[in-house]
Design a protein around this motif. Sequence first.
Motif, PDB file in Angstrom:
ATOM      1  N   HIS A   5      43.501  35.919  48.556  1.00 40.73           N
ATOM      2  CA  HIS A   5      43.073  35.968  47.167  1.00 40.73           C
ATOM      3  C   HIS A   5      44.027  36.848  46.373  1.00 40.73           C
ATOM      4  O   HIS A   5      44.493  37.885  46.857  1.00 40.73           O
ATOM      5  CB  HIS A   5      41.647  36.512  47.074  1.00 40.73           C
ATOM      6  CG  HIS A   5      40.990  36.227  45.779  1.00 40.73           C
ATOM      7  ND1 HIS A   5      41.239  36.970  44.652  1.00 40.73           N
ATOM      8  CD2 HIS A   5      40.112  35.268  45.424  1.00 40.73           C
ATOM      9  CE1 HIS A   5      40.523  36.497  43.658  1.00 40.73           C
ATOM     10  NE2 HIS A   5      39.831  35.456  44.099  1.00 40.73           N
ATOM     11  N   PHE A   6      44.332  36.460  45.143  1.00 44.80           N
ATOM     12  CA  PHE A   6      45.305  37.216  44.351  1.00 44.80           C
ATOM     13  C   PHE A   6      44.860  38.639  44.068  1.00 44.80           C
ATOM     14  O   PHE A   6      45.685  39.514  43.835  1.00 44.80           O
ATOM     15  CB  PHE A   6      45.643  36.475  43.055  1.00 44.80           C
ATOM     16  CG  PHE A   6      44.550  36.461  42.015  1.00 44.80           C
ATOM     17  CD1 PHE A   6      44.580  37.343  40.947  1.00 44.80           C
ATOM     18  CD2 PHE A   6      43.510  35.543  42.098  1.00 44.80           C
ATOM     19  CE1 PHE A   6      43.596  37.316  39.975  1.00 44.80           C
ATOM     20  CE2 PHE A   6      42.524  35.517  41.141  1.00 44.80           C
ATOM     21  CZ  PHE A   6      42.563  36.403  40.068  1.00 44.80           C
ATOM     22  N   LEU A   7      43.577  38.925  44.128  1.00 46.94           N
ATOM     23  CA  LEU A   7      43.085  40.286  43.894  1.00 46.94           C
ATOM     24  C   LEU A   7      43.179  41.169  45.131  1.00 46.94           C
ATOM     25  O   LEU A   7      42.901  42.361  45.053  1.00 46.94           O
ATOM     26  CB  LEU A   7      41.649  40.258  43.378  1.00 46.94           C
ATOM     27  CG  LEU A   7      41.479  39.786  41.939  1.00 46.94           C
ATOM     28  CD1 LEU A   7      40.004  39.704  41.575  1.00 46.94           C
ATOM     29  CD2 LEU A   7      42.206  40.684  40.969  1.00 46.94           C
ATOM     30  N   SER A   8      43.581  40.606  46.255  1.00 45.80           N
ATOM     31  CA  SER A   8      43.735  41.417  47.471  1.00 45.80           C
ATOM     32  C   SER A   8      44.794  42.493  47.293  1.00 45.80           C
ATOM     33  O   SER A   8      44.780  43.502  47.985  1.00 45.80           O
ATOM     34  CB  SER A   8      44.106  40.538  48.666  1.00 45.80           C
ATOM     35  OG  SER A   8      43.019  39.710  49.007  1.00 45.80           O
ATOM     36  N   LYS A   9      45.713  42.301  46.337  1.00 40.74           N
ATOM     37  CA  LYS A   9      46.735  43.310  46.062  1.00 40.74           C
ATOM     38  C   LYS A   9      46.145  44.496  45.310  1.00 40.74           C
ATOM     39  O   LYS A   9      46.666  45.594  45.368  1.00 40.74           O
ATOM     40  CB  LYS A   9      47.864  42.695  45.254  1.00 40.74           C
ATOM     41  CG  LYS A   9      48.609  41.602  45.966  1.00 40.74           C
ATOM     42  CD  LYS A   9      49.607  40.926  45.043  1.00 40.74           C
ATOM     43  CE  LYS A   9      50.212  39.719  45.730  1.00 40.74           C
ATOM     44  NZ  LYS A   9      51.043  38.941  44.817  1.00 40.74           N
ATOM     45  N   ILE A  10      45.071  44.265  44.575  1.00 38.28           N
ATOM     46  CA  ILE A  10      44.434  45.314  43.771  1.00 38.28           C
ATOM     47  C   ILE A  10      43.289  45.957  44.539  1.00 38.28           C
ATOM     48  O   ILE A  10      43.170  47.172  44.600  1.00 38.28           O
ATOM     49  CB  ILE A  10      43.940  44.730  42.439  1.00 38.28           C
ATOM     50  CG1 ILE A  10      45.141  44.227  41.625  1.00 38.28           C
ATOM     51  CG2 ILE A  10      43.140  45.766  41.652  1.00 38.28           C
ATOM     52  CD1 ILE A  10      44.778  43.387  40.439  1.00 38.28           C
ATOM     53  N   PHE A  11      42.428  45.117  45.121  1.00 35.83           N
ATOM     54  CA  PHE A  11      41.302  45.595  45.915  1.00 35.83           C
ATOM     55  C   PHE A  11      41.696  45.497  47.380  1.00 35.83           C
ATOM     56  O   PHE A  11      41.557  44.453  48.002  1.00 35.83           O
ATOM     57  CB  PHE A  11      40.046  44.751  45.651  1.00 35.83           C
ATOM     58  CG  PHE A  11      39.559  44.840  44.234  1.00 35.83           C
ATOM     59  CD1 PHE A  11      38.754  45.892  43.839  1.00 35.83           C
ATOM     60  CD2 PHE A  11      39.891  43.863  43.314  1.00 35.83           C
ATOM     61  CE1 PHE A  11      38.288  45.974  42.536  1.00 35.83           C
ATOM     62  CE2 PHE A  11      39.431  43.939  42.010  1.00 35.83           C
ATOM     63  CZ  PHE A  11      38.633  44.993  41.614  1.00 35.83           C
ATOM     64  N   ASN A  12      42.227  46.557  47.923  1.00 39.53           N
ATOM     65  CA  ASN A  12      42.739  46.573  49.287  1.00 39.53           C
ATOM     66  C   ASN A  12      41.611  46.242  50.277  1.00 39.53           C
ATOM     67  O   ASN A  12      40.632  46.980  50.369  1.00 39.53           O
ATOM     68  CB  ASN A  12      43.329  47.941  49.591  1.00 39.53           C
ATOM     69  CG  ASN A  12      44.024  47.999  50.918  1.00 39.53           C
ATOM     70  OD1 ASN A  12      43.809  47.178  51.803  1.00 39.53           O
ATOM     71  ND2 ASN A  12      44.881  48.989  51.071  1.00 39.53           N
ATOM     72  N   PRO A  13      41.742  45.151  51.032  1.00 42.11           N
ATOM     73  CA  PRO A  13      40.704  44.760  51.986  1.00 42.11           C
ATOM     74  C   PRO A  13      40.381  45.820  53.039  1.00 42.11           C
ATOM     75  O   PRO A  13      39.314  45.804  53.620  1.00 42.11           O
ATOM     76  CB  PRO A  13      41.275  43.499  52.649  1.00 42.11           C
ATOM     77  CG  PRO A  13      42.246  42.963  51.665  1.00 42.11           C
ATOM     78  CD  PRO A  13      42.821  44.165  50.961  1.00 42.11           C
ATOM     79  N   GLU A  14      41.304  46.762  53.268  1.00 40.52           N
ATOM     80  CA  GLU A  14      41.039  47.828  54.241  1.00 40.52           C
ATOM     81  C   GLU A  14      40.003  48.826  53.722  1.00 40.52           C
ATOM     82  O   GLU A  14      39.414  49.560  54.500  1.00 40.52           O
ATOM     83  CB  GLU A  14      42.338  48.557  54.579  1.00 40.52           C
ATOM     84  CG  GLU A  14      43.347  47.686  55.280  1.00 40.52           C
ATOM     85  CD  GLU A  14      44.673  48.391  55.497  1.00 40.52           C
ATOM     86  OE1 GLU A  14      44.786  49.588  55.160  1.00 40.52           O
ATOM     87  OE2 GLU A  14      45.598  47.741  56.000  1.00 40.52           O
ATOM     88  N   VAL A  24      33.070  40.413  44.649  1.00 38.96           N
ATOM     89  CA  VAL A  24      34.006  40.775  43.575  1.00 38.96           C
ATOM     90  C   VAL A  24      34.919  39.599  43.254  1.00 38.96           C
ATOM     91  O   VAL A  24      35.078  39.208  42.092  1.00 38.96           O
ATOM     92  CB  VAL A  24      34.835  42.020  43.958  1.00 38.96           C
ATOM     93  CG1 VAL A  24      35.959  42.252  42.967  1.00 38.96           C
ATOM     94  CG2 VAL A  24      33.947  43.243  44.059  1.00 38.96           C
ATOM     95  N   PHE A  25      35.536  39.008  44.259  1.00 37.70           N
ATOM     96  CA  PHE A  25      36.494  37.932  44.050  1.00 37.70           C
ATOM     97  C   PHE A  25      35.844  36.708  43.410  1.00 37.70           C
ATOM     98  O   PHE A  25      36.488  35.996  42.643  1.00 37.70           O
ATOM     99  CB  PHE A  25      37.166  37.531  45.356  1.00 37.70           C
ATOM    100  CG  PHE A  25      38.080  38.595  45.923  1.00 37.70           C
ATOM    101  CD1 PHE A  25      38.363  39.765  45.228  1.00 37.70           C
ATOM    102  CD2 PHE A  25      38.657  38.425  47.156  1.00 37.70           C
ATOM    103  CE1 PHE A  25      39.207  40.736  45.749  1.00 37.70           C
ATOM    104  CE2 PHE A  25      39.514  39.381  47.691  1.00 37.70           C
ATOM    105  CZ  PHE A  25      39.785  40.538  46.984  1.00 37.70           C
ATOM    106  N   SER A  26      34.585  36.469  43.697  1.00 36.50           N
ATOM    107  CA  SER A  26      33.921  35.291  43.131  1.00 36.50           C
ATOM    108  C   SER A  26      33.722  35.427  41.620  1.00 36.50           C
ATOM    109  O   SER A  26      33.463  34.430  40.942  1.00 36.50           O
ATOM    110  CB  SER A  26      32.574  35.060  43.819  1.00 36.50           C
ATOM    111  OG  SER A  26      31.633  36.053  43.435  1.00 36.50           O
ATOM    112  N   GLN A  27      33.861  36.630  41.099  1.00 35.06           N
ATOM    113  CA  GLN A  27      33.664  36.857  39.669  1.00 35.06           C
ATOM    114  C   GLN A  27      34.949  36.651  38.855  1.00 35.06           C
ATOM    115  O   GLN A  27      34.921  36.712  37.629  1.00 35.06           O
ATOM    116  CB  GLN A  27      33.139  38.275  39.426  1.00 35.06           C
ATOM    117  CG  GLN A  27      31.832  38.564  40.121  1.00 35.06           C
ATOM    118  CD  GLN A  27      30.732  37.608  39.703  1.00 35.06           C
ATOM    119  OE1 GLN A  27      30.479  37.441  38.522  1.00 35.06           O
ATOM    120  NE2 GLN A  27      30.094  36.983  40.671  1.00 35.06           N
TER     121      GLN A  27
END
Length: 55
Positions: A5-14, A24-27
């Motif tokens: 997901h393109f937001l993985s760079k902002i919201f670090n999955p770790e 969050v991503f679904s929004q």
Amino acid sequence: MTDNHFLSKIFNPENFKKEDLEIVFSQYERVEFAKNDFLIPEGATAKFYYFLESG
């Protein structure tokens, strides 16, 4: 869904639970603008949050 997901760079999955990231991503959805387009007109108040990947 969360890995690419393109937001993985902002919201670090770790730092988040997978279930929380999915909420969050679904929004958010990707929106593309042409060169010289504006997110909102001058003087207007934004009704959305934007994360810029490039530009």
